[in-house]
Design a protein around this motif. Structure first.
Motif, PDB file in Angstrom:
ATOM      1  N   GLN A  72      53.471  32.372  65.059  1.00 15.00           N
ATOM      2  CA  GLN A  72      52.549  32.659  64.095  1.00 15.00           C
ATOM      3  C   GLN A  72      53.582  32.848  62.564  1.00 15.00           C
ATOM      4  O   GLN A  72      54.817  33.527  62.684  1.00 15.00           O
ATOM      5  CB  GLN A  72      51.871  34.377  64.575  1.00 15.00           C
ATOM      6  N   ALA A  73      52.837  32.738  61.508  1.00 13.44           N
ATOM      7  CA  ALA A  73      53.922  32.682  60.703  1.00 13.44           C
ATOM      8  C   ALA A  73      54.256  34.087  59.937  1.00 13.44           C
ATOM      9  O   ALA A  73      54.736  34.109  59.208  1.00 13.44           O
ATOM     10  CB  ALA A  73      52.735  32.072  58.852  1.00 13.44           C
ATOM     11  N   ILE A  74      52.965  35.036  60.698  1.00 13.31           N
ATOM     12  CA  ILE A  74      53.074  36.861  60.615  1.00 13.31           C
ATOM     13  C   ILE A  74      53.582  37.120  61.296  1.00 13.31           C
ATOM     14  O   ILE A  74      53.163  37.375  62.423  1.00 13.31           O
ATOM     15  CB  ILE A  74      52.621  36.915  59.476  1.00 13.31           C
ATOM     16  N   ASP A  75      54.970  37.938  61.687  1.00 12.52           N
ATOM     17  CA  ASP A  75      55.179  38.070  63.290  1.00 12.52           C
ATOM     18  C   ASP A  75      56.250  39.717  62.881  1.00 12.52           C
ATOM     19  O   ASP A  75      57.012  39.537  62.300  1.00 12.52           O
ATOM     20  CB  ASP A  75      56.475  37.027  63.944  1.00 12.52           C
ATOM     21  N   PRO A  76      54.621  41.078  63.224  1.00  9.79           N
ATOM     22  CA  PRO A  76      56.204  42.414  63.199  1.00  9.79           C
ATOM     23  C   PRO A  76      56.971  42.454  63.903  1.00  9.79           C
ATOM     24  O   PRO A  76      58.200  43.461  62.945  1.00  9.79           O
ATOM     25  CB  PRO A  76      54.414  43.245  63.682  1.00  9.79           C
ATOM     26  N   PHE A  77      57.632  41.513  64.504  1.00  9.44           N
ATOM     27  CA  PHE A  77      58.818  42.005  64.912  1.00  9.44           C
ATOM     28  C   PHE A  77      59.888  41.265  64.852  1.00  9.44           C
ATOM     29  O   PHE A  77      60.820  42.492  64.675  1.00  9.44           O
ATOM     30  CB  PHE A  77      59.103  41.599  66.865  1.00  9.44           C
ATOM     31  N   ILE A  78      59.318  39.932  64.066  1.00 10.98           N
ATOM     32  CA  ILE A  78      60.282  39.395  63.256  1.00 10.98           C
ATOM     33  C   ILE A  78      60.940  40.161  62.114  1.00 10.98           C
ATOM     34  O   ILE A  78      61.799  39.955  61.693  1.00 10.98           O
ATOM     35  CB  ILE A  78      60.172  38.085  63.161  1.00 10.98           C
ATOM     36  N   TYR A  79      59.869  40.033  61.026  1.00 11.20           N
ATOM     37  CA  TYR A  79      59.266  41.440  59.930  1.00 11.20           C
ATOM     38  C   TYR A  79      60.688  42.638  60.276  1.00 11.20           C
ATOM     39  O   TYR A  79      61.801  42.680  59.647  1.00 11.20           O
ATOM     40  CB  TYR A  79      58.598  41.806  59.338  1.00 11.20           C
ATOM     41  N   GLY A  80      60.079  43.558  61.596  1.00 16.42           N
ATOM     42  CA  GLY A  80      60.890  44.272  61.452  1.00 16.42           C
ATOM     43  C   GLY A  80      62.572  43.982  61.658  1.00 16.42           C
ATOM     44  O   GLY A  80      63.526  44.947  61.608  1.00 16.42           O
ATOM     45  N   GLY A  81      62.502  43.005  62.665  1.00 17.67           N
ATOM     46  CA  GLY A  81      64.152  42.507  63.526  1.00 17.67           C
ATOM     47  C   GLY A  81      65.324  42.218  61.786  1.00 17.67           C
ATOM     48  O   GLY A  81      66.570  42.773  62.162  1.00 17.67           O
ATOM     49  N   VAL A  82      64.501  41.438  60.963  1.00 17.47           N
ATOM     50  CA  VAL A  82      65.241  41.240  60.019  1.00 17.47           C
ATOM     51  C   VAL A  82      65.546  42.647  59.012  1.00 17.47           C
ATOM     52  O   VAL A  82      66.263  42.735  57.829  1.00 17.47           O
ATOM     53  CB  VAL A  82      64.444  40.092  59.153  1.00 17.47           C
ATOM     54  N   ALA A  83      64.499  42.865  58.659  1.00 17.99           N
ATOM     55  CA  ALA A  83      64.346  44.013  57.723  1.00 17.99           C
ATOM     56  C   ALA A  83      65.353  45.406  58.420  1.00 17.99           C
ATOM     57  O   ALA A  83      66.408  45.879  57.553  1.00 17.99           O
ATOM     58  CB  ALA A  83      63.250  45.231  57.762  1.00 17.99           C
ATOM     59  N   LEU A  84      65.644  45.781  59.665  1.00 10.87           N
ATOM     60  CA  LEU A  84      67.094  46.246  60.218  1.00 10.87           C
ATOM     61  C   LEU A  84      68.143  45.676  60.105  1.00 10.87           C
ATOM     62  O   LEU A  84      69.626  46.259  60.137  1.00 10.87           O
ATOM     63  CB  LEU A  84      66.687  46.709  62.187  1.00 10.87           C
ATOM     64  N   GLY A  85      67.911  44.341  60.383  1.00  8.91           N
ATOM     65  CA  GLY A  85      68.972  43.610  60.439  1.00  8.91           C
ATOM     66  C   GLY A  85      69.647  44.008  58.931  1.00  8.91           C
ATOM     67  O   GLY A  85      71.202  44.206  58.338  1.00  8.91           O
ATOM     68  N   VAL A  86      69.203  43.682  58.046  1.00  6.65           N
ATOM     69  CA  VAL A  86      69.173  43.649  56.656  1.00  6.65           C
ATOM     70  C   VAL A  86      70.146  45.227  56.179  1.00  6.65           C
ATOM     71  O   VAL A  86      71.222  45.558  55.598  1.00  6.65           O
ATOM     72  CB  VAL A  86      68.191  43.602  55.615  1.00  6.65           C
ATOM     73  N   LEU A  87      69.292  46.569  56.884  1.00 12.72           N
ATOM     74  CA  LEU A  87      69.197  47.433  56.985  1.00 12.72           C
ATOM     75  C   LEU A  87      71.081  48.322  57.679  1.00 12.72           C
ATOM     76  O   LEU A  87      72.096  48.595  56.776  1.00 12.72           O
ATOM     77  CB  LEU A  87      69.037  48.784  57.493  1.00 12.72           C
ATOM     78  N   ALA A  88      71.080  46.678  58.140  1.00 12.90           N
ATOM     79  CA  ALA A  88      72.328  47.222  58.944  1.00 12.90           C
ATOM     80  C   ALA A  88      73.672  46.523  58.696  1.00 12.90           C
ATOM     81  O   ALA A  88      74.946  47.425  58.430  1.00 12.90           O
ATOM     82  CB  ALA A  88      72.714  46.929  60.655  1.00 12.90           C
ATOM     83  N   THR A  89      73.600  45.575  58.039  1.00 14.42           N
ATOM     84  CA  THR A  89      74.315  45.058  56.578  1.00 14.42           C
ATOM     85  C   THR A  89      74.884  45.775  55.836  1.00 14.42           C
ATOM     86  O   THR A  89      76.043  46.031  55.348  1.00 14.42           O
ATOM     87  CB  THR A  89      73.715  43.777  56.894  1.00 14.42           C
ATOM     88  N   SER A  90      74.120  46.254  55.244  1.00 14.93           N
ATOM     89  CA  SER A  90      74.258  46.797  54.253  1.00 14.93           C
ATOM     90  C   SER A  90      74.737  47.610  54.395  1.00 14.93           C
ATOM     91  O   SER A  90      75.628  48.780  53.338  1.00 14.93           O
ATOM     92  CB  SER A  90      72.627  46.787  53.194  1.00 14.93           C
ATOM     93  N   LEU A  91      74.480  48.834  55.158  1.00 15.55           N
ATOM     94  CA  LEU A  91      75.257  50.334  55.750  1.00 15.55           C
ATOM     95  C   LEU A  91      76.671  49.584  56.067  1.00 15.55           C
ATOM     96  O   LEU A  91      77.509  51.283  55.204  1.00 15.55           O
ATOM     97  CB  LEU A  91      74.651  50.673  57.066  1.00 15.55           C
ATOM     98  N   LEU A  92      76.991  48.653  56.866  1.00 17.63           N
ATOM     99  CA  LEU A  92      78.335  48.277  56.752  1.00 17.63           C
ATOM    100  C   LEU A  92      78.803  48.187  54.932  1.00 17.63           C
ATOM    101  O   LEU A  92      80.304  48.615  54.816  1.00 17.63           O
ATOM    102  CB  LEU A  92      78.556  47.770  57.370  1.00 17.63           C
ATOM    103  N   ALA A  93      78.465  47.761  54.514  1.00 21.35           N
ATOM    104  CA  ALA A  93      79.056  46.942  52.835  1.00 21.35           C
ATOM    105  C   ALA A  93      78.634  48.143  52.287  1.00 21.35           C
ATOM    106  O   ALA A  93      79.920  48.740  51.527  1.00 21.35           O
ATOM    107  CB  ALA A  93      77.745  46.266  52.461  1.00 21.35           C
ATOM    108  N   THR A  94      78.193  49.801  51.865  1.00 21.08           N
ATOM    109  CA  THR A  94      78.374  50.548  51.541  1.00 21.08           C
ATOM    110  C   THR A  94      79.484  51.905  52.201  1.00 21.08           C
ATOM    111  O   THR A  94      79.372  52.889  51.600  1.00 21.08           O
ATOM    112  CB  THR A  94      77.341  51.443  51.248  1.00 21.08           C
ATOM    113  N   ALA A  95      79.611  51.402  53.367  1.00 18.17           N
ATOM    114  CA  ALA A  95      80.156  52.061  54.357  1.00 18.17           C
ATOM    115  C   ALA A  95      81.485  52.367  53.771  1.00 18.17           C
ATOM    116  O   ALA A  95      82.910  53.028  53.177  1.00 18.17           O
ATOM    117  CB  ALA A  95      80.825  52.829  55.749  1.00 18.17           C
ATOM    118  N   LEU A  96      82.701  51.437  53.630  1.00 19.75           N
ATOM    119  CA  LEU A  96      84.202  50.640  53.078  1.00 19.75           C
ATOM    120  C   LEU A  96      84.027  51.641  51.304  1.00 19.75           C
ATOM    121  O   LEU A  96      84.628  52.347  51.595  1.00 19.75           O
ATOM    122  CB  LEU A  96      83.881  49.302  53.084  1.00 19.75           C
ATOM    123  N   PRO A  97      83.182  51.447  50.772  1.00 19.80           N
ATOM    124  CA  PRO A  97      83.396  51.903  49.369  1.00 19.80           C
ATOM    125  C   PRO A  97      83.613  53.836  49.350  1.00 19.80           C
ATOM    126  O   PRO A  97      84.232  54.111  48.877  1.00 19.80           O
ATOM    127  CB  PRO A  97      82.422  51.491  48.335  1.00 19.80           C
TER     128      PRO A  97
END
Length: 248
Positions: free
Chosen positions: A207-232
């Motif tokens: 499917q073009a729209i998959d809530p699990f894919i969207y949720g996984g990408v959103a969580l991945g972006v949040l996790a990487t951004s959290l690591l990026a802001t943790a160092l400063p």
């Protein structure tokens, strides 16, 4: 034996339409006046583009209507190269004059398919841009948080002098960075949902729209951004207080 053929469901429905194909007889153009009895109906097979309708198929016994070539498919749990050598040996034992060519695994056949390449190439380009976007999602919050820590260093120093803990300083930086990231994720989801319709023609079986894919990408972006802001944030809470006051 009587001439017998097997039809695909699409072909049987196109000719008869009543679901009673077995037992009837038809003639094929390439076999002239020979009447073939339908002895079975098997599933449709996708032989062209993944998004195209399955072609109308007729299966004729090689013993009753031989052709000048025959594809052979072998399923095995062994190494394909060793099985290919065994198949070559079996064919040569039957008739050493028969040429054997285009030996490949199903995966190789798919990779060489133009229909698969026409869909895989733009998706590969999209994946490259997605990786670039993820890198920007890391570099952006890191740069903004590093700039915030640098511009508010005097404030953070005074906070710690009057009793603020390093953890509270880190939370200030993390809170500001994650607020920006959350706004970006929400905006990205709102844009991605209608934009996904543009790649619908490149997809097959998903499917073009998959809530699990969207949720996984959103969580991945949040996790990487959290690591990026943790160092400063960590640097802002562990700076030398005396050195920070002298520099200002």
């Amino acid at each position: 034996t009587p001439p017998s053929i097997v039809l695909s469901p699409s072909f049987a429905d196109r000719i008869f339409g009543d679901g009673r194909a077995i037992g009837r007889r038809i003639r094929l153009t390439r076999t002239g006046e020979v009447q073939w009895e339908i002895v079975g109906v098997v599933g449709d097979v996708q032989m062209g583009r993944p998004d195209a309708e399955p072609p109308l198929a007729v299966y004729v016994s090689h013993l009753q209507a031989a052709e000048n070539r025959m594809p052979v498919v072998v399923r095995t749990a062994l190494v394909p190269a060793s099985v290919a050598a065994s198949v070559r040996g079996l064919v040569r034992s039957i008739d050493p004059t028969i040429p054997i060519y285009s030996v490949a695994t199903v995966g190789q056949q798919l990779r060489q398919s133009r229909a698969v390449f026409a869909r895989r190439f733009p998706l590969t380009i999209g994946a490259v841009f997605a990786i670039a976007a993820l890198l920007l999602a890391v570099v952006g919050p890191y740069s903004l948080c590093a700039l915030e820590v640098l511009s508010r260093r005097r404030e953070f120093t005074i906070r710690q002098i009057v009793g603020a803990s390093p953890a509270s300083v880190r939370m200030v930086v993390l809170r500001d960075g994650l607020a920006l990231v959350l706004m970006g994720v929400c905006a990205g989801v709102l844009i991605a949902v209608p934009a996904s319709q543009l790649v619908r023609s490149l997809l097959f079986g998903v499917q073009a729209i998959d809530p699990f894919i969207y949720g996984g990408v959103a969580l991945g972006v949040l996790a990487t951004s959290l690591l990026a802001t943790a160092l400063p944030a960590w640097r802002g809470s562990t700076s030398d207080l005396a050195a920070a006051l002298r520099s200002d």
